[in-house]
Design a protein around this motif. Structure first.
Motif, PDB file in Angstrom:
ATOM      1  N   ASP A 228       0.833  -1.205   0.000  1.00 51.03           N
ATOM      2  CA  ASP A 228       0.000   0.000   0.000  1.00 51.03           C
ATOM      3  C   ASP A 228       0.870   1.258   0.000  1.00 51.03           C
ATOM      4  N   ASN A 229       2.114   1.114  -0.538  1.00 50.87           N
ATOM      5  CA  ASN A 229       3.029   2.247  -0.742  1.00 50.87           C
ATOM      6  C   ASN A 229       3.437   2.933   0.560  1.00 50.87           C
ATOM      7  N   ILE A 597      -2.239  -1.717 -10.594  1.00 46.84           N
ATOM      8  CA  ILE A 597      -1.203  -0.884  -9.974  1.00 46.84           C
ATOM      9  C   ILE A 597       0.120  -1.648  -9.887  1.00 46.84           C
ATOM     10  N   SER A 604      -1.266   7.624 -12.137  1.00 48.69           N
ATOM     11  CA  SER A 604      -2.098   8.383 -11.205  1.00 48.69           C
ATOM     12  C   SER A 604      -3.584   8.091 -11.415  1.00 48.69           C
ATOM     13  N   TYR A 607      -4.697   5.087  -9.225  1.00 43.43           N
ATOM     14  CA  TYR A 607      -4.858   5.425  -7.804  1.00 43.43           C
ATOM     15  C   TYR A 607      -6.125   6.247  -7.584  1.00 43.43           C
ATOM     16  N   ASP A 626      -5.111   6.865  -1.460  1.00 46.77           N
ATOM     17  CA  ASP A 626      -4.990   6.692  -2.913  1.00 46.77           C
ATOM     18  C   ASP A 626      -4.957   8.032  -3.639  1.00 46.77           C
ATOM     19  N   SER A 629      -1.523   9.372  -3.322  1.00 43.08           N
ATOM     20  CA  SER A 629      -0.598   8.685  -4.226  1.00 43.08           C
ATOM     21  C   SER A 629      -0.763   9.188  -5.657  1.00 43.08           C
ATOM     22  N   ALA A 630      -2.002   9.408  -6.070  1.00 44.37           N
ATOM     23  CA  ALA A 630      -2.261   9.912  -7.430  1.00 44.37           C
ATOM     24  C   ALA A 630      -1.604  11.273  -7.622  1.00 44.37           C
TER      25      ALA A 630
END
Length: 753
Positions: A228-229, A597, A604, A607, A626, A629-630
């Motif tokens: 999940d980054n 993803i 982007s 996300y 999200d 992140s985008a």
């Protein structure tokens, strides 16, 4: 279980041993299995346990991994004496931990994925060799226990520390990739994402420095980016001897982590928190550029470069890196520890300033500053270079004087320039074909547009148009610019005239028609591309048209076909995510977005769309993550600011919503949905004049926007202007508003006053 298959018996025994299920659950599932067999269906015990919801997929995987490891360990005749690196495998159990698999091993020991039945979760177990005396062992235990007390979101959690024949500790098991994965060209992260990662890592390093611990081994392999980054710092340099820090063999061959060591660490001097800052800089440099700051296969050469030479400016390797971020990275890499950041907190603050668009404290790299450094270090060398430079300048002057006299030379140079331009455009087109990176890079599209226009002014495009790849790239640029889409159609018409069987040209022209909402022509082109070459992009794009026409069956069929033709088609998985979201099949949608993803980690759009899905599922924190992140992947993607603004407004955070809407309008002043949404925010804040301006602007930009008329009616009603309110609501109904019944009730209520 006398008549059960051996694998079912083993599964049941191991599941009970791991305390994942109960004897009662096994008994019930065996009865279900026997009943299904009587019906002619042969299923495993694990399937029956899942069908009865006694276990889930991840628990089944844990049991199977434990059984697999048990088999391996028995085949390898695992020993019961104290662990050492020579032994091939650990037994299937260590204390109360059940071994699932070996994750890695080295000179210090090995790391295993194990299952902890007490906490009912998989954890990572690191077993160390006995190295050093009591003082070193004591320091290891002390530092490990200190880390276990730390509760930081970006530091891997240490659960247990102990000594069982050998030192060991357990920590959280992470699912994701370490940053070395993202140093590969096909996996590069955008500069903003890198800055965000290291902002969090700097905060984590500040946390351990506050506890008096120096990490000593920060490198890409020791920072994991979870699925999940979320970055996690791990593998602290516990119980390391000075000579082992270098990790080179006697022959001088590199086998370890000296590439990220500070000059003072290389020189064997006392190291402190500024040494960790250097290592952060070296790691950031590699992730940004895909290249080490200093490289050689020989330790002596690496040591010399780290202590004596300056690294190449990151922007000379990757021009997409912002100058401010380059400055931050290079300040971390200063030879003199006192010229680096004072502490990790200062580094974190500078990275935050960069992400916010504020001024950073790091001094920007300039050629003048670099020259001054070189002059200070190498006065004799600079003197020689100046002499050589004067000779080169004289030669260039002589060449130009001769060049002007010969028209044939001029023609040859023009041809060389054209050849170079053709190669550059072909390379860019190849990059687009591989990952579609051009599509979301608004700035690059604009720059290419400017380049093509200049070439047309210089009458050079006529020569370049002979090359199909150049035309294809020009068509892509036109397709991403609304006012140039007709030009893009003309370009693809030329290509198809020259090569009528070129499927990609039909697909790209179809995409322009699709963006122009001419779906009939778009589908015709996609059909032709499919007929010629089963083009997977044509299936993906045609499926998206079917999706927007609510023809879900045809859309899903096209997406599945696109994926069967190209399993790495992230766009098709993303489109399936949209499809399943509209069908309220949320779990399937999440699975599709996760796959998309994984295949396109810097998109982007993906996300943002997954954020909309999380929002629909009322998982607002995941939606916010999200959207963030985008934005990190594409700060100029105005649509995601609109999405996040709507979520802020939904959560009652009107100021944050207003901030996002204003930023979206800064990027796209004609974004009518944002004008409408911003008007609603101002209305809630009782700022009726600004609300009226933005709602009317939305109507001006999109005269058939029924929601804007509905909101205009509400605004007029709040101001006591019932006649205008009724007129606005009737207009909204005439435009086909989906809130017809509500608006009719508003009209009846307003008519009574």
């Amino acid at each position: 279980m006398s008549d059960s298959k051996p694998e079912d018996v083993l599964f049941a025994q191991k599941a009970l041993e791991l305390k994942i299920t109960t004897p009662q659950a096994i008994s019930v599932s065996l009865k279900l299995q026997q009943h299904l067999r009587q019906l002619g269906r042969h299923v495993s015990l694990s399937d029956c346990l899942m069908q009865n919801k006694h276990v889930n997929n991840s628990q089944v995987d844990i049991v199977r991994s434990a059984l697999s490891w048990q088999s391996q360990s028995r085949q390898s005749q695992a020993v019961t004496q104290p662990f050492s690196s020579q032994h091939t495998v650990l037994k299937d159990k260590f204390l109360h931990y059940h071994v699932l698999q070996e994750l890695g091993r080295g000179g210090m020991g090995a790391v295993y994925k194990v299952y902890d039945p007490r906490s009912e979760r998989p954890v990572a177990l690191k077993i160390l060799l006995s190295s050093g005396g009591r003082s070193e062992i004591g320091r290891f235990l002390q530092e490990a226990k200190t880390l276990a007390k730390l509760d930081h979101p970006n530091i891997v959690k240490v659960y247990e520390v102990g000594d069982h024949d050998n030192l060991y500790y357990t920590m959280e098991y992470l699912v994701g990739h370490d940053l070395s994965f993202y140093t590969e060209s096909q996996n590069h992260l955008s500069p903003n994402v890198v800055a965000d990662i290291f902002c969090q890592i700097a905060n984590a390093v500040h946390g351990i420095h506050e506890e008096g611990i120096v990490h000593r081994d920060i490198k890409p392999a020791n920072i994991v980016l979870t699925k999940d980054n979320h970055p996690k710092l791990m593998d602290f340099g516990l119980i390391k001897k000075k000579q082992s820090d270098r990790q080179f063999s006697c022959s001088g061959q590199v086998i370890g982590t000296a590439y990220y060591m500070s000059p003072e660490q290389i020189n064997g001097q006392k190291i402190g928190k500024r040494s960790d800052i250097y290592s952060i800089g070296a790691t950031m440099y590699e992730v940004l550029t895909g290249t080490l700051p200093f490289y050689s296969p020989v330790y002596a050469t690496v040591a010399y470069k780290i202590t004596k030479e300056d690294p190449l400016p990151p922007r000379s390797i990757n021009p997409q890196i912002p100058t401010e971020l380059e400055a931050i990275c290079l300040q971390c890499l200063q030879k003199n520890p006192y010229k680096r950041y004072n502490d990790a907190k200062s580094l974190e603050q500078d990275l935050r300033n960069f992400l916010r668009g504020d001024i950073v404290s790091a001094r920007r790299y300039t050629k003048l500053a670099a020259a001054q450094t070189i002059i200070r270090r190498n006065k004799l060398l600079v003197s020689s270079v100046c002499t050589i430079f004067l000779v080169i300048v004289a030669a260039i002057i002589l060449y130009i004087s001769m060049y002007k006299q010969y028209s044939q030379t001029l023609l040859r140079q023009k041809q060389n320039a054209l050849s170079a331009a053709k190669k550059a455009f072909t390379t860019l087109y190849s990059i687009y074909e591989i990952n579609g990176a051009l599509k979301e890079n608004v700035q690059l599209i604009q720059q290419l547009n400017d380049v093509f226009r200049e070439l047309e002014k210089l009458d050079i495009m006529t020569d370049l148009e002979k090359h199909i790849d150049v035309l294809m790239l020009y068509g892509i640029v036109c397709s991403e610019t609304e006012e140039l889409r007709s030009k893009g159609i003309e370009i693809y018409d030329k290509i198809i005239e020259k090569r009528p069987r070129y499927a990609k040209a039909y697909t790209n022209r179809g995409l322009i028609y699709q963006k122009m909402k001419d779906y009939k022509r778009a589908i015709r082109d996609y059909n032709e591309a499919i007929k010629i070459n089963n083009d997977y992009k044509a299936f993906t794009n045609r499926g998206y048209i079917y999706l927007n026409q609510n023809n879900y069956e045809l859309a899903e069929r096209d997406f599945d076909k696109a994926i069967s033709l190209n399993a790495d088609n992230g766009k098709a998985y993303g489109n399936k995510g949209i499809l399943y979201r509209r069908q309220k099949k949320y779990q399937r949608a999440l699975e599709c977005y996760a796959k998309a993803i994984e295949l396109s980690p810097i998109s982007s759009n993906l996300y943002s769309n997954r954020g909309l899905l999380h929002e629909e599922m009322r998982n607002f924190s995941a939606a916010m993550k999200d959207y963030k992140s985008a934005i990190l992947h594409n700060p100029k993607y105005y649509g995601v600011y609109c999405n996040r603004g709507k979520l802020y407004a939904r959560l009652g955070q009107q100021e944050s919503a207003k901030e996002d809407y204003l930023h979206a309008l800064k990027l796209n002043p004609d974004f009518y949905q944002v004008h409408n949404n911003l008007g609603m925010v101002y209305m809630k804040q009782n700022n009726y004049s600004k609300a009226l301006f933005h709602i009317k602007k939305a109507i001006e930009l999109h005269p058939k926007h029924s929601n804007a008329y509905a909101n205009l009616g509400v605004l007029y009603q709040k101001q006591g202007k019932n006649k205008q309110a009724i007129a606005a609501w009737r207009k909204a109904i005439s435009l086909g508003s989906e809130h017809k019944r509500v608006l009719e009730s508003y009209i009846r209520s307003a008519s009574k006053h």
